[in-house]
Design a protein around this motif. Structure first.
Motif, PDB file in Angstrom:
ATOM      1  N   ALA A  56     -52.935 -23.392 -16.543  1.00  0.00           N
ATOM      2  CA  ALA A  56     -51.496 -22.944 -16.454  1.00  0.00           C
ATOM      3  C   ALA A  56     -50.442 -23.573 -17.486  1.00  0.00           C
ATOM      4  CB  ALA A  56     -51.193 -23.407 -14.788  1.00  0.00           C
ATOM      5  N   TRP A  57     -50.473 -24.828 -17.833  1.00  0.00           N
ATOM      6  CA  TRP A  57     -49.739 -25.205 -19.146  1.00  0.00           C
ATOM      7  C   TRP A  57     -50.090 -24.407 -20.338  1.00  0.00           C
ATOM      8  CZ3 TRP A  57     -45.747 -27.741 -19.001  1.00  0.00           C
ATOM      9  CH2 TRP A  57     -45.388 -28.858 -18.489  1.00  0.00           C
ATOM     10  N   ASN A  58     -51.220 -23.742 -20.550  1.00  0.00           N
ATOM     11  CA  ASN A  58     -51.443 -23.106 -21.697  1.00  0.00           C
ATOM     12  C   ASN A  58     -50.791 -21.764 -21.701  1.00  0.00           C
ATOM     13  OD1 ASN A  58     -52.970 -22.943 -24.257  1.00  0.00           O
ATOM     14  ND2 ASN A  58     -53.952 -21.196 -23.205  1.00  0.00           N
ATOM     15  N   SER A  59     -50.823 -21.086 -20.409  1.00  0.00           N
ATOM     16  CA  SER A  59     -50.301 -19.806 -20.175  1.00  0.00           C
ATOM     17  C   SER A  59     -48.801 -19.775 -20.259  1.00  0.00           C
ATOM     18  CB  SER A  59     -50.780 -19.238 -18.754  1.00  0.00           C
ATOM     19  OG  SER A  59     -50.216 -17.929 -18.399  1.00  0.00           O
ATOM     20  N   LEU A  60     -48.126 -20.918 -19.984  1.00  0.00           N
ATOM     21  CA  LEU A  60     -46.847 -21.243 -19.703  1.00  0.00           C
ATOM     22  C   LEU A  60     -46.292 -21.231 -21.207  1.00  0.00           C
ATOM     23  CD1 LEU A  60     -43.852 -21.859 -18.439  1.00  0.00           C
ATOM     24  CD2 LEU A  60     -44.602 -24.095 -18.139  1.00  0.00           C
ATOM     25  N   GLY A  61     -46.993 -21.832 -21.968  1.00  0.00           N
ATOM     26  CA  GLY A  61     -46.842 -22.333 -23.500  1.00  0.00           C
ATOM     27  C   GLY A  61     -46.750 -20.763 -24.077  1.00  0.00           C
ATOM     28  N   LEU A  62     -47.710 -19.979 -23.859  1.00  0.00           N
ATOM     29  CA  LEU A  62     -47.863 -18.582 -24.519  1.00  0.00           C
ATOM     30  C   LEU A  62     -46.529 -17.842 -24.125  1.00  0.00           C
ATOM     31  CD1 LEU A  62     -51.378 -17.326 -23.763  1.00  0.00           C
ATOM     32  CD2 LEU A  62     -50.438 -18.257 -25.862  1.00  0.00           C
ATOM     33  N   ALA A  63     -46.100 -17.886 -22.826  1.00  0.00           N
ATOM     34  CA  ALA A  63     -44.802 -17.092 -22.396  1.00  0.00           C
ATOM     35  C   ALA A  63     -43.488 -17.861 -23.108  1.00  0.00           C
ATOM     36  CB  ALA A  63     -44.521 -17.166 -20.951  1.00  0.00           C
ATOM     37  N   LEU A  64     -43.492 -19.035 -23.111  1.00  0.00           N
ATOM     38  CA  LEU A  64     -42.315 -19.530 -23.672  1.00  0.00           C
ATOM     39  C   LEU A  64     -42.356 -19.435 -25.288  1.00  0.00           C
ATOM     40  CD1 LEU A  64     -42.811 -23.327 -22.067  1.00  0.00           C
ATOM     41  CD2 LEU A  64     -40.721 -21.714 -21.754  1.00  0.00           C
TER      42      LEU A  64
END
Length: 264
Positions: A56-64
């Motif tokens: 989830a952190w990885n996915s959030l990083g991509l979006a950010l």
């Protein structure tokens, strides 16, 4: 995703966020992507599943990163990398290193990005994962281009393109052709760059990748300007504006139209 607040649905929330992310990225709904990824991260944290939290952190990083919030993306991918490392998941750790490299480059920290992306390339090369190795080569090429190392960038983008061709990944091959063109243009090889952009456009249009098409057309227009062909450049800018409009990118569309008007 209010139901994701229930602990029993945490795993499903993470999986759904990962699936939705690709669509939301393609259609450039970055705020929605951040909202979905945040909900998944909170759910995973509450459940105590550290692997899901890392995903989830990885996915959030991509979006950010896509939303232009590079420093926050760096923090998110660093957390993902550390969680994956603690979980002993070396494959996902390598992917997080790659995303960290992209965020570093977006933040203007090109030399740190090059170091991270070389590490990723070596990890995937050693693992025999040629598809992700191709991605690492492409990202490394872009970072090298950012610090003016055009010839090294040409080599990196060539390797990426060839690996994507071998894998039959035509969508990513389109991106590799575009980036290859950018490196060629930086090296002063304008006619070769124009040819590379043409290859990229053929492939972009197969997938209705409107934003990618708009970007490549803008690059093509710039190359025509460098070659002192203003009429061809203006046409490419207008086509770029149309593609960006279809991609729901009004700022980029307006910039392309303004560039075309300047050549009228």
């Amino acid at each position: 995703m209010g139901w994701a607040r229930e602990e029993r649905f945490a795993g499903a929330a993470v999986q759904l966020a990962a699936c939705l992310g690709e669509y939301l990225d393609w259609r450039r709904h970055f705020d929605d992507w951040i909202t979905v990824a945040e909900a998944a991260r909170e759910a995973a944290h509450r459940s105590g599943d550290r692997l899901d939290e890392a995903i989830a952190w990885n996915s959030l990083g991509l979006a950010l990163r896509q939303a232009g919030r590079a420093e926050e993306a760096i923090d998110a991918h660093t957390r993902a990398r550390d969680f994956f490392q603690a979980a002993g998941d070396s494959h996902r750790e390598a992917m997080a290193w790659g995303n960290l490299g992209l965020a570093l480059r977006r933040a203007g920290r090109a030399r740190e990005a090059i170091s991270a992306l070389r590490r990723v390339r070596d990890l995937f090369q050693a693992a025999g994962d040629s598809h992700r190795e191709a991605n690492a080569w492409g990202n490394l090429g872009s970072a090298l281009r950012a610090v003016g190392r055009a010839e090294e960038a040409i080599d990196a983008h060539t390797r990426a393109r060839d690996l994507y061709q071998a894998a039959g990944d035509r969508h990513r091959e389109a991106r590799a052709w575009n980036n290859f063109g950018l490196a060629l243009r930086q090296a002063g090889r304008i006619e070769e760059a124009i040819e590379a952009y043409g290859k990229s456009l053929e492939l972009r249009r197969e997938f209705e990748d409107w934003y990618g098409e708009g970007r490549t057309l803008s690059n093509l227009a710039f190359a025509h300007e460098a070659a002192r062909r203003p009429a061809e450049a203006r046409t490419a800018y207008l086509q770029s504006a149309d593609a960006y409009t279809r991609a729901n990118a009004p700022t980029e569309a307006a910039q392309a139209r303004a560039a075309a008007e300047a050549l009228a």
